[in-house]
Structures are given as C-alpha cells and as structure tokens.
Write a protein that holds these residues in place. Structure first.
Motif, PDB file in Angstrom:
ATOM      1  N   PRO A   1       2.492  33.726 -16.812  1.00 33.65           N
ATOM      2  CA  PRO A   1       1.711  34.728 -16.077  1.00 33.65           C
ATOM      3  C   PRO A   1       0.229  34.399 -16.092  1.00 33.65           C
ATOM      4  O   PRO A   1      -0.277  33.762 -17.014  1.00 33.65           O
ATOM      5  CB  PRO A   1       1.997  36.023 -16.832  1.00 33.65           C
ATOM      6  CG  PRO A   1       2.595  35.627 -18.128  1.00 33.65           C
ATOM      7  CD  PRO A   1       3.198  34.273 -17.960  1.00 33.65           C
ATOM      8  N   GLY A   2      -0.477  34.829 -15.071  1.00 34.39           N
ATOM      9  CA  GLY A   2      -1.914  34.643 -14.992  1.00 34.39           C
ATOM     10  C   GLY A   2      -2.648  35.749 -15.709  1.00 34.39           C
ATOM     11  O   GLY A   2      -2.039  36.604 -16.351  1.00 34.39           O
ATOM     12  N   PRO A   3      -3.979  35.739 -15.614  1.00 34.23           N
ATOM     13  CA  PRO A   3      -4.787  36.734 -16.321  1.00 34.23           C
ATOM     14  C   PRO A   3      -4.556  38.131 -15.758  1.00 34.23           C
ATOM     15  O   PRO A   3      -4.374  38.308 -14.561  1.00 34.23           O
ATOM     16  CB  PRO A   3      -6.215  36.272 -16.044  1.00 34.23           C
ATOM     17  CG  PRO A   3      -6.123  35.477 -14.790  1.00 34.23           C
ATOM     18  CD  PRO A   3      -4.781  34.825 -14.803  1.00 34.23           C
ATOM     19  N   SER A   4      -4.585  39.104 -16.656  1.00 32.38           N
ATOM     20  CA  SER A   4      -4.315  40.487 -16.248  1.00 32.38           C
ATOM     21  C   SER A   4      -5.561  41.157 -15.681  1.00 32.38           C
ATOM     22  O   SER A   4      -5.503  42.289 -15.228  1.00 32.38           O
ATOM     23  CB  SER A   4      -3.818  41.287 -17.458  1.00 32.38           C
ATOM     24  OG  SER A   4      -4.844  41.333 -18.435  1.00 32.38           O
TER      25      SER A   4
ATOM     26  N   LEU B   1      -7.817  39.960 -13.242  1.00 29.67           N
ATOM     27  CA  LEU B   1      -8.375  39.314 -12.047  1.00 29.67           C
ATOM     28  C   LEU B   1      -9.228  40.272 -11.223  1.00 29.67           C
ATOM     29  O   LEU B   1     -10.085  39.835 -10.459  1.00 29.67           O
ATOM     30  CB  LEU B   1      -7.247  38.799 -11.157  1.00 29.67           C
ATOM     31  CG  LEU B   1      -6.923  37.326 -11.215  1.00 29.67           C
ATOM     32  CD1 LEU B   1      -5.866  37.014 -10.164  1.00 29.67           C
ATOM     33  CD2 LEU B   1      -8.173  36.475 -10.966  1.00 29.67           C
TER      34      LEU B   1
END
Lengths: 334, 334
Positions: free
Chosen positions: A256-259, A261
């Motif tokens: 998962p990417g950063p929460s 953004l």
C-alpha cells in the motif's frame, strides 16, 4: 577475440536470484563499418535495471532473455572502423555487463577532457549525477535557502543530490540506514536521519527535529515510510521530485502507498516523476556546471567497488540490500 | 432583528453526528459603520467544510465551537451603512449556516449582471465552478484533444469539470456511483464509469475500456480506488490535479494509499494539489469566460436543493453519502 557477457535466463519475481544471471562467451565477428571494439574498465549497476528484468515494457525496454545484458560502462577503444572514435580513446557507452563490447560508433561518447577519474562518468558526471541535478533543479525547482530532504541520501543519486543542494545554499536533511552512511552525511554538512526500526510517524518526528521549518523540496528515491513521513512535513507549495521508489522494485505483491496523500492538497504540493533520459539534452549544460567543481575536489563522491566481471550480479543485487555507499561499480582487470 | 444560526458543539471523529450541530438564536446589534445586514436566500454546503471541523489547522482555520458557522451564501441586502453596498443588492458572502447575516461590507460581493439564477454564484459561477476551471486549466494544463478522467464526476465540482473539458474538445470519462448519475454523465456526452462493487483493478479495466488511448488529465476529487485505477491508466506526461480526496475526510484511522504510485515515475506524471482560494485573483477572468456560456444555456448544471435553514446539517452530511447530484444547496424561505 572473445567477449564474456552476462545474460538473464528468466524474468524474476521479487528479488532476483543469483542463478538467473548466466556468464556466457562469444567469439566476436570482424568489425563492420563505423563500429568500435572496447575493452571495458568499469561497469555500472543501477536500480533502474530491475525494471528491465520484468518482461513488461515500462519506460525502458526489457532485457531480452539469453542476449547480452546492457548498462553503462567506461572503457578504452581497442579497434575502430570509425573516423571520429579512435583507438586509445576513452569512451562511455551502454555495452556493460561484459568485458569486451563491440558497438556502432554512434552509440559511444568520447570522454571530455576534465581532470577527473574516468569512472566519474558513470557516477557524479554520468547518469546518477545528471539525475540528481535534473530532479533537484528542473523538477523540484530547488532554490537557495530551501529545506531539502533526500531519501537514500548516501546512494549513487542521493549522495550527489544532497551535495548539489548544499552547494546551492540549502538546508539539507538526508535519510539513510547504516551508521557509516549517517556519519558520511554528517561529514558533508547534511542532517542525518535514520529510517531504521522506525514507523512512518517516528520518522516524520525525526525529520521535524532535523528541519523544524518543514520541507520545501523532497528528492524521492525510496517510497514506503520515507514518502509517508515526508508528506507529513511538507511546507506550502512543496515540490517532490520522484526519481524512483526502490522500496517497491522487488515487491512480489503491491504494497500500500502512503495514507496521507491528501497532504498534497492541504500543502498545495506538487509531486512529479521523471526519467533522466528525457532531459539528456541538458547534459552538456550539466557537465559545464558540475565537472569543474568535481575536478576542483568540491564534492565528496563515494564509490563502492566490486572486482571482476564475475561479481557484476552480486554488485547489482547488493543495491537492494543497502550494500553500497555512493555509486556501485564493477572494476575489470586489464 | 434576530438571526438564527448553526454552531458546532464539538469536533467530530469520523462522519459527524447530526447532534453536533446546534441551532441557536441571537438578537442582532445595531449596524456599525460600513456594515450590511443580509437576508440569505441560498446557503452552500461543501465537502471542504469537514476540514474546518477537525480542530486542527489545515488550509482553513477550524470552526470555533459555539460560534456561528460559516460558508458561502447568497442573499439580499436589507440594511446597510456602506456607500458601495446598497439595500436591495443581491450579494454573495461567507455568512452562511444562518438566515440573517450581519457582516463588514468589504466581505460581500455584489452579484454581477448576468442572466443566470442567483444561486449559480454558489455553484457553476462560484467556488465549485472556479475550482473546476482552475484545476483543469491552471493545474492540469488541459489541452483540446486530451483524454480527461474526472472522479466524483456528477458532484458540484466534477459535473462542471467534465463539461468544461467537453467544451474544450476533450474526450471525457467520468467516475460516479448511482445509476442516475451515470445516466446524467452520458446525457452530457461523457463516458460513464461506475466504481460501485469494483476493486481498483476492475475499475482500471473499465477506465481502459472507456478510454483505450489512456488518460492525459485526471481531475481527482476522491482518492481511494479511483486514484489507484487512474494511476494504472496514465499516459506519459499525464497531469493529475488533486482537488480533494473525499474518501478520506471522515476516516477514523488512516487508510492506505495507492500501491502503484511509482506509476508517476514510469509515466513521468505530475500530481499537484491546489486550493482554489490561492487562485482567486483569476475569478474575474473565469467569470468573463464562463458566465456568458452559462447564460446561453451551454452547461447542464445540476442542483440538489434542501428546503429550510433547519435542513442545513442534513444537506452537509448527505455530501458524504452520495446524496447530491451537482451542487448541494439549502433554500431559505422568505
């Protein structure tokens, strides 16, 4: 004359296994018109090469299985049928992962006449240096006085990005892991911050401590918690140059990417990816600006050197395990 | 004269509960110098207001607990001590969430003389329209012929973004949920794509089907799977204007971001957040361009209207449950 070269035998999933790289030998044919034969002195291994091992076209074409792999290299011309490239010339070219390269002369560049070691053209004066300079100046629009954060700050690109930013009069914060990398950052006037054993929140706090006035420019090489922590510390109008996200290159399933953004909106920030090849028309301009400073000893550029053609796969794989300080190079005998 | 207004009684976690909004009454003092008293006709509720309910300073200051809440409103001046704003003038201002507003005259704007309904200045000719126009033109640098994707495409901002892009000669794809929203998108010449019951991968496939030549511009209002799907379909040099990420506004704990952010590098794409307030100096330019087209009936702008001051909190909360097509408004009696 024979050439020894590496091929890729299959497209890997995750971190490539050593066995995927095979050392082969071929008898080179006679030179055709406008061709050169080069004895390589130095080979470059770089994280972007992982992208060429996926079998899927991204921004570079994949390596062909069973064919000689490619990469940056520096060598000496030992035979030539071209008028412009002469025997004895030292050249840079893309015929790496091999000892003897045979190429069309138009694909090689004769090294300019600066008082620097020839392998500098694979590092600070080559693709990594040009990448750092482009990301910082052209993408992130870095200005004197900016607070600049760099991830993988002691890597081939990062170690130049931090020094170029320092030379510009910026306050520079560098993220790295190992103690000797942090010590090196400190030695060049960069605030060192470790990511080791830290959550994104803890890393964010550490960045804030190192840069209480926030971050104006983030030079991104890593992704993962580094990006999440950086997003939390952005100033209004911050610029993120995304050079790479090495954290995800060997991921077998998407992480998962950063929460956070939405910080891009809150801080009215810009995040822009770039590929240095698109900016190569500025290479001469970069060289004019940076090469004299390198010759004058103004930059402390680091190298990690492996010896011998056989060590090329190990050198490449070590990139993903923090095995290099600065530019990772393979030095060939002879 | 009395004013009835809403206050916030506590800062919510997650989706605010209805009970947090209290309807109060106060006796208005005499007008001071250069003040106006306004009978509001229309109140605006907008997703950005959620950011003012957090108690933490983001890009707007938080609402003060127990004080009259604020928001865009349109009304008629019923009393004035200012030379420039006269009784009978129709004005737009930020004294919403109440029936009678009393404000410094310098904080109100007399509506220009275009042949449009007055509430248009809260929607297509107000903040949402200006947001759509700014994101599309100034941030995403949209050009005729671009393939343009818009999330929350039937919302207040999205429904204008898709039509502005159509008017510019773009191929436009809109993401929405409910069937009537998809039908409306189709009616204005936009390729409708539903996100309902889809994974990011399935949504990505649906976008590809609707836009086989990829996406050049993405106007982002949502985040979540919409962003992940859009990133997978970007063309080289794509531009993402991040207007908002409504998906996360009520999240009680951080939700992970997209796993494919490295597409920004692969596609050399730019992702930039913006706040329309920073661009307000272009409002006159926007009005000159768009208002005559609105007066000529060139845009199909949607409104969802709730009746009566008491319904303001419900109107606001419905924004987070897909309860609006186009601009959500509250119409006041009298």
């Amino acid at each position: 004359m024979q050439s020894r070269y590496f091929t890729l035998t299959d497209y890997p999933t995750g971190l490539p296994r050593r066995e995927l790289f095979a050392l082969e030998t071929q008898e080179l044919p006679e030179l055709g018109p406008n061709e050169v034969r080069i004895r390589n002195h130095w080979l470059s291994v770089d994280p972007y090469m992982r992208g060429r091992m996926s079998g899927i076209r991204t921004y570079v074409t994949p390596f062909e299985l069973g064919k000689p792999m490619e990469g940056g290299a520096i060598g000496e011309v030992i035979e030539s049928t071209d008028a412009k490239v002469k025997v004895g010339d030292r050249v840079s070219h893309m015929g790496g992962w091999r000892d003897i390269a045979q190429l069309p002369a138009q694909g090689v560049t004769v090294l300019p006449d600066h008082d620097v070691p020839e392998q500098a053209y694979l590092g600070i004066l080559g693709m990594p240096g040009m990448t750092a300079w482009t990301g910082l100046n052209r993408i992130a629009e870095c200005k004197p006085g900016d607070n600049v954060l760099v991830s993988a700050a002691s890597g081939a690109v990062g170690s130049l990005a931090v020094q170029l930013a320092k030379a510009k009069g910026c306050h520079v914060i560098g993220i790295a892991g190992a103690a000797h990398k942090l010590a090196w950052l400190e030695s060049v006037g960069v605030e060192p911050v470790t990511y080791k054993d830290r959550t994104a929140g803890e890393l964010s706090d550490a960045i804030q401590l190192a840069s209480p006035e926030g971050i104006d420019v983030y030079f991104e090489n890593v992704g993962g918690i580094c990006l999440e922590a950086a997003l939390s510390q952005l100033n209004e109008g911050a610029r993120i140059a995304v050079c790479g996200m090495i954290d995800s290159y060997n991921a077998e399933k998407p992480a998962p990417g950063p929460s956070n953004l939405s910080q891009l909106v809150v801080r009215k920030a810009k995040m822009q990816g770039f590929i240095v090849a698109d900016h190569w028309s500025n290479y001469g301009y970069f060289l004019n600006e940076v090469a004299p400073q390198v010759a004058a000893g103004k930059f402390d550029y680091q190298e990690t050197v492996k010896e011998g053609l056989e060590s090329t796969p190990e050198a490449f794989l070590a990139l993903f395990e923090g095995g290099n300080t600065g530019k990772m190079l393979v030095k060939l005998e002879g």
